[in-house]
Enzyme design. Sequence first.
Site, PDB file in Angstrom:
ATOM      1  N   GLY B 138      44.334  23.678  85.080  1.00 49.02           N
ATOM      2  CA  GLY B 138      45.309  24.726  84.793  1.00 49.02           C
ATOM      3  C   GLY B 138      44.589  26.040  84.573  1.00 49.02           C
ATOM      4  O   GLY B 138      44.118  26.671  85.520  1.00 49.02           O
ATOM      5  N   GLY B 140      41.802  26.251  82.721  1.00 46.63           N
ATOM      6  CA  GLY B 140      40.376  25.995  82.553  1.00 46.63           C
ATOM      7  C   GLY B 140      39.875  26.258  81.145  1.00 46.63           C
ATOM      8  O   GLY B 140      38.679  26.407  80.918  1.00 46.63           O
ATOM      9  N   ASP B 205      46.001  29.425  70.519  1.00 47.11           N
ATOM     10  CA  ASP B 205      44.935  30.434  70.596  1.00 47.11           C
ATOM     11  C   ASP B 205      44.558  30.725  72.049  1.00 47.11           C
ATOM     12  O   ASP B 205      44.192  31.841  72.402  1.00 47.11           O
ATOM     13  CB  ASP B 205      43.670  29.946  69.874  1.00 47.11           C
ATOM     14  CG  ASP B 205      43.862  29.854  68.369  1.00 47.11           C
ATOM     15  OD1 ASP B 205      44.953  30.213  67.880  1.00 47.11           O
ATOM     16  OD2 ASP B 205      42.925  29.417  67.679  1.00 47.11           O
ATOM     17  N   SER B 206      44.661  29.694  72.891  1.00 44.24           N
ATOM     18  CA  SER B 206      44.239  29.808  74.293  1.00 44.24           C
ATOM     19  C   SER B 206      45.295  30.452  75.174  1.00 44.24           C
ATOM     20  O   SER B 206      45.082  30.571  76.389  1.00 44.24           O
ATOM     21  CB  SER B 206      43.950  28.414  74.839  1.00 44.24           C
ATOM     22  OG  SER B 206      45.168  27.652  74.836  1.00 44.24           O
ATOM     23  N   PHE B 207      46.430  30.836  74.598  1.00 40.33           N
ATOM     24  CA  PHE B 207      47.637  31.273  75.326  1.00 40.33           C
ATOM     25  C   PHE B 207      47.373  32.060  76.619  1.00 40.33           C
ATOM     26  O   PHE B 207      47.945  31.780  77.668  1.00 40.33           O
ATOM     27  CB  PHE B 207      48.493  32.107  74.372  1.00 40.33           C
ATOM     28  CG  PHE B 207      49.763  32.640  74.952  1.00 40.33           C
ATOM     29  CD1 PHE B 207      50.842  31.798  75.166  1.00 40.33           C
ATOM     30  CD2 PHE B 207      49.911  33.990  75.271  1.00 40.33           C
ATOM     31  CE1 PHE B 207      52.041  32.291  75.684  1.00 40.33           C
ATOM     32  CE2 PHE B 207      51.102  34.483  75.790  1.00 40.33           C
ATOM     33  CZ  PHE B 207      52.160  33.622  75.989  1.00 40.33           C
ATOM     34  N   GLY B 222      51.381  25.423  69.232  1.00 40.80           N
ATOM     35  CA  GLY B 222      51.162  26.861  69.115  1.00 40.80           C
ATOM     36  C   GLY B 222      51.227  27.335  67.676  1.00 40.80           C
ATOM     37  O   GLY B 222      51.653  26.605  66.781  1.00 40.80           O
ATOM     38  N   LEU B 272      47.457   9.883  84.204  1.00 37.78           N
ATOM     39  CA  LEU B 272      48.631   9.220  84.786  1.00 37.78           C
ATOM     40  C   LEU B 272      49.151   9.951  86.026  1.00 37.78           C
ATOM     41  O   LEU B 272      49.960   9.390  86.771  1.00 37.78           O
ATOM     42  CB  LEU B 272      49.755   9.119  83.747  1.00 37.78           C
ATOM     43  CG  LEU B 272      49.450   8.301  82.485  1.00 37.78           C
ATOM     44  CD1 LEU B 272      50.619   8.391  81.500  1.00 37.78           C
ATOM     45  CD2 LEU B 272      49.164   6.841  82.812  1.00 37.78           C
ATOM     46  N   GLY B 273      48.717  11.159  86.227  1.00 42.06           N
ATOM     47  CA  GLY B 273      49.206  11.924  87.367  1.00 42.06           C
ATOM     48  C   GLY B 273      49.081  13.408  87.110  1.00 42.06           C
ATOM     49  O   GLY B 273      48.403  13.839  86.169  1.00 42.06           O
ATOM     50  N   TYR B 476      42.320  23.957  60.463  1.00 44.70           N
ATOM     51  CA  TYR B 476      41.580  24.385  61.641  1.00 44.70           C
ATOM     52  C   TYR B 476      40.225  24.918  61.177  1.00 44.70           C
ATOM     53  O   TYR B 476      40.145  25.977  60.566  1.00 44.70           O
ATOM     54  CB  TYR B 476      42.406  25.472  62.334  1.00 44.70           C
ATOM     55  CG  TYR B 476      42.017  25.791  63.751  1.00 44.70           C
ATOM     56  CD1 TYR B 476      40.843  26.492  64.018  1.00 44.70           C
ATOM     57  CD2 TYR B 476      42.811  25.404  64.819  1.00 44.70           C
ATOM     58  CE1 TYR B 476      40.485  26.789  65.322  1.00 44.70           C
ATOM     59  CE2 TYR B 476      42.464  25.698  66.131  1.00 44.70           C
ATOM     60  CZ  TYR B 476      41.297  26.391  66.374  1.00 44.70           C
ATOM     61  OH  TYR B 476      40.952  26.689  67.672  1.00 44.70           O
TER      62      TYR B 476
END
Lengths: 568, 568
Positions: B138, B140, B205-207, B222, B272-273, B476
């Site tokens: 996606g 990365g 955080d990776s949004f 999120g 799974l796919g 976190y």
Amino acid sequence: MIEGVKQQKWWGWGEEGHAYSAEGKPKFAPFVLKMTGLDINAPIKPAPKFEDLTVPPSILGDELRAKLVDALGEGYVQDDDLTRVVHAFGKGVRDLMRVRRGDLGRVPDVVVYPADEAQVAAVMDAVVEADGVVIPFGGGSNIVAALEAVPGESRPVVSVNLGRLNKVLEIDEQSGLARIQAGVFGPDMEEQLQAKGWTMGHHPDSFVWSTLGGWIATRSSGMQSDKYGDIADITRGLRMVMPGQILELRPLPSTSSGPSVREMVIGSEGRLGIITEAWVNVHRIPEVREIQAYFFPDYYAGLKACEEIVHSDAKVMMARVSDAIETQYIMANGKETKSKVKKLASKGIQKLMESKKWDLEQIAMSFIGFEGSANDVRYQKGLVGKIVKKHGGFGVGSGPGALYDQKKYDTPYLRDYMLDRGLVCDVSETTTPWRHAADLHRKTTKAFNEAMERIGKRGVVFCHLSHSYHSGACQYFTFVVNDDTETAERNYDVAKRTIQQSFVDHHATISHHHGVGEEHSPWLEQDISPAGVFIQRKLFEGVDPGNNLNPGKIIHDGEPGITSNSPR
Amino acid sequence: MIEGVKQQKWWGWGEEGHAYSAEGKPKFAPFVLKMTGLDINAPIKPAPKFEDLTVPPSILGDELRAKLVDALGEGYVQDDDLTRVVHAFGKGVRDLMRVRRGDLGRVPDVVVYPADEAQVAAVMDAVVEADGVVIPFGGGSNIVAALEAVPGESRPVVSVNLGRLNKVLEIDEQSGLARIQAGVFGPDMEEQLQAKGWTMGHHPDSFVWSTLGGWIATRSSGMQSDKYGDIADITRGLRMVMPGQILELRPLPSTSSGPSVREMVIGSEGRLGIITEAWVNVHRIPEVREIQAYFFPDYYAGLKACEEIVHSDAKVMMARVSDAIETQYIMANGKETKSKVKKLASKGIQKLMESKKWDLEQIAMSFIGFEGSANDVRYQKGLVGKIVKKHGGFGVGSGPGALYDQKKYDTPYLRDYMLDRGLVCDVSETTTPWRHAADLHRKTTKAFNEAMERIGKRGVVFCHLSHSYHSGACQYFTFVVNDDTETAERNYDVAKRTIQQSFVDHHATISHHHGVGEEHSPWLEQDISPAGVFIQRKLFEGVDPGNNLNPGKIIHDGEPGITSNSPR
């Protein structure tokens, strides 16, 4: 029977001696007559006598029996006819019709009552080693044929009654979590929790006759799920006995540890193992609890109001709206009041409806529940009141809600009362996104009525919205077929199939909280797609290569559409 | 590169040309020096040049290549070195350390960019038929080594970049549901939704550098999950391409159709796919959105306040509390203000703390967010304010919260800045029940500090509570090891292992929302028990008997504790 383990009637719902009564309800008989053509005062055909049943003999071998006795003690391994018949199926209306005509199906060969997880594991390992079948049994209230062995099962069938695992073991008061044994019945569990100021808030219709383990195994949801969540939300950790090993999922608020094993066990209906205990969310008993009644000009106005409530700032404990016929049923099923004040109030409500030019045949009754501090309940009621008003409704206070709250678990007894009189009653419930909710109600009602016309029987279907979510709602249909002839089961089947097919055809699921069992398995592919069934099948085959764990449930491999309790 | 498909730096976080800067932050260098012994102004060792890398040749066979080209077109089948290296791994700090020294691991042999589900299916079938390996890709940004092929994989490895599946396809405005393609990046998705007045409310955080499909595949959560839920709550339906078939789960608010296939796909990390699209809950953009800042005398007071908030009538959009060191980091990372008013306010706050006799080394900063109508936000703030006060805290308004909101996605750039300077920074996050939350923080901090002492390195760990649930919270942790020698990876590994072990030892899970990958797989059995791993294994083996779907992730079958990105 085992001391301390409650047991339902072998032929009907709940405990012996407890039954529905129409006494003091003068509007009930006319309502039933009008809707179904049945005179409830005509002579009845009560349930048969146990002595008249032919119970097939147990095929439990001596060796397996000895192992079970060795593990549990003689008294907890029971193979008398009554115990076996009580454990032969759940309480689906098909089950009840069949038992009334003496068709017991594949009765389990023995019923065992383990005292703890170690004994459950001993049973599991002994049965699997002997290539037997293990069927877990909680309160026996299942209505989707999940408790019965498949027809013709040639291996020994062992029903494992979890009733002795009935304790709240621990409350973590800081986290709002309780560790509870799986075999505890709803009221016993709440009694133990409430004695310490806590509640789980999970109240399915079956509450009195169902268990924590059963709720988890079937993906149950209670009447107060708008606040407390479905059982899948409530269950944070659990233990499950599997062949040769025990699954332990610690209580966690949330986790990203791969595909959710917790969510595989929830809804597994005995196909992965026997759940022995769970960590569940519990809550302090709220300061205030109120169920307010409202009326809407029609059901669809009520649906829209519930939709707007979940998308608003308001929060409610429950929101329920009955369609027109169910509203009439509620009214007809009420005891005649002797209070002049109540009579006047009732007149006043009717006048108000007339002044609003409501069609009295279309009005919809609604119960909306609130919990919290007195101040917060006041605030939430205010928010909800505005939404109700916007959709043309008005409130009538907390009196009817209190009555609903008192009687909410009694409906299943009415089913037996009706069966005595030749009226077959059942329920089917589902969820759709809000966009499809009204259409689903219209189309399903129409499909049912057309089916009744086709088979030439009187019948009626009604419905209520029972659970709301951000994206949609559960609608709970009750349907009735007037047939006391030998075609009753076949005609009932037409009705049931019509409704289930309407669900999957109209963006709805096969069941919101009753599970799949064998009853709903014919529609599973249409619900979760063939690839979804493929994934479930691979899971079951991988975990249970010998097909010993409640085989045939969820995924049924027999003739398409023919399940253990199909009409014969 | 493909037009319209964003690509991160091959050597670090985010886009080329964008980097952390300490300019205008006079307190930052002294803070780093004090905590880690590092002088950020000393000469740096920047990332190497791409030309200096040795990229292993692709082993993609001509036949498979031809099939892929046939399905997608020549331009969407790329095997140039840069594209392959960008897709070789995610952005875990181990990945970054390795790429800086030129260890590229098992680089994929080809990267394909399908345009739609049919093309994804064509790729899937071609690769599985050729007994290759399929790894979905996606944004990365994965940090648990879920995007890298296992070391020594001898079959062709195909990285499937979903970046062209980037559209919001449909919004069901009545149900609050949207159908969205899996490859869309966070900002692109929100832009499409917000243009129509909607938001999904999912902000990890990776949004900026992660995708809807990636969130689902890793069980993301999120910053606003207190209101909007985890991705598992948000995702109501989905489609996934599997070998030879396509899973279709229609959008449903809730269902009891057996073990949840939806919850098996969520968190499946490609095993799974390939997820191609999902129906997700979306919400109208709220009238008011406010993030208020508060101070507590210490972290544990803040924890208790958050616990009390979720058990109260109040509802919040987010609640975040930083421990003492993280609070100092936030202060040190702030730009020096030139505003006299702000300086005075800051002085005022310090005076207030002093008057309360707070230990200024212990204070904890908190951000609590509210959304809704103006009236509801006012009401909720009132409820929360009382709880904050009860736990000794006080509010300082919405200024710092607005700043936090602006800068919330920038932290990962700091990691590259630090790596340039020989400081290894990473994160580990987890959940526990509330009962164990404070203890987990103390024990994990202590274990980390002892580990640093043992290896003779300077390091620091800090933490914030990031997500609250009824039964517990996510904490976190950020940790830093000062080592720029050849022992850096090994010493980092000591730190990471110490923290993960502390999690599973103290009632916490291996990860709240980063997933398992290969990074966390060594602790999986300790988290979900051996029987839980057994169940997941049977699921993977059943669905993917050829082990073609992102093998080695979640359950790793190599040497215990040695994963694809272990120190070498």
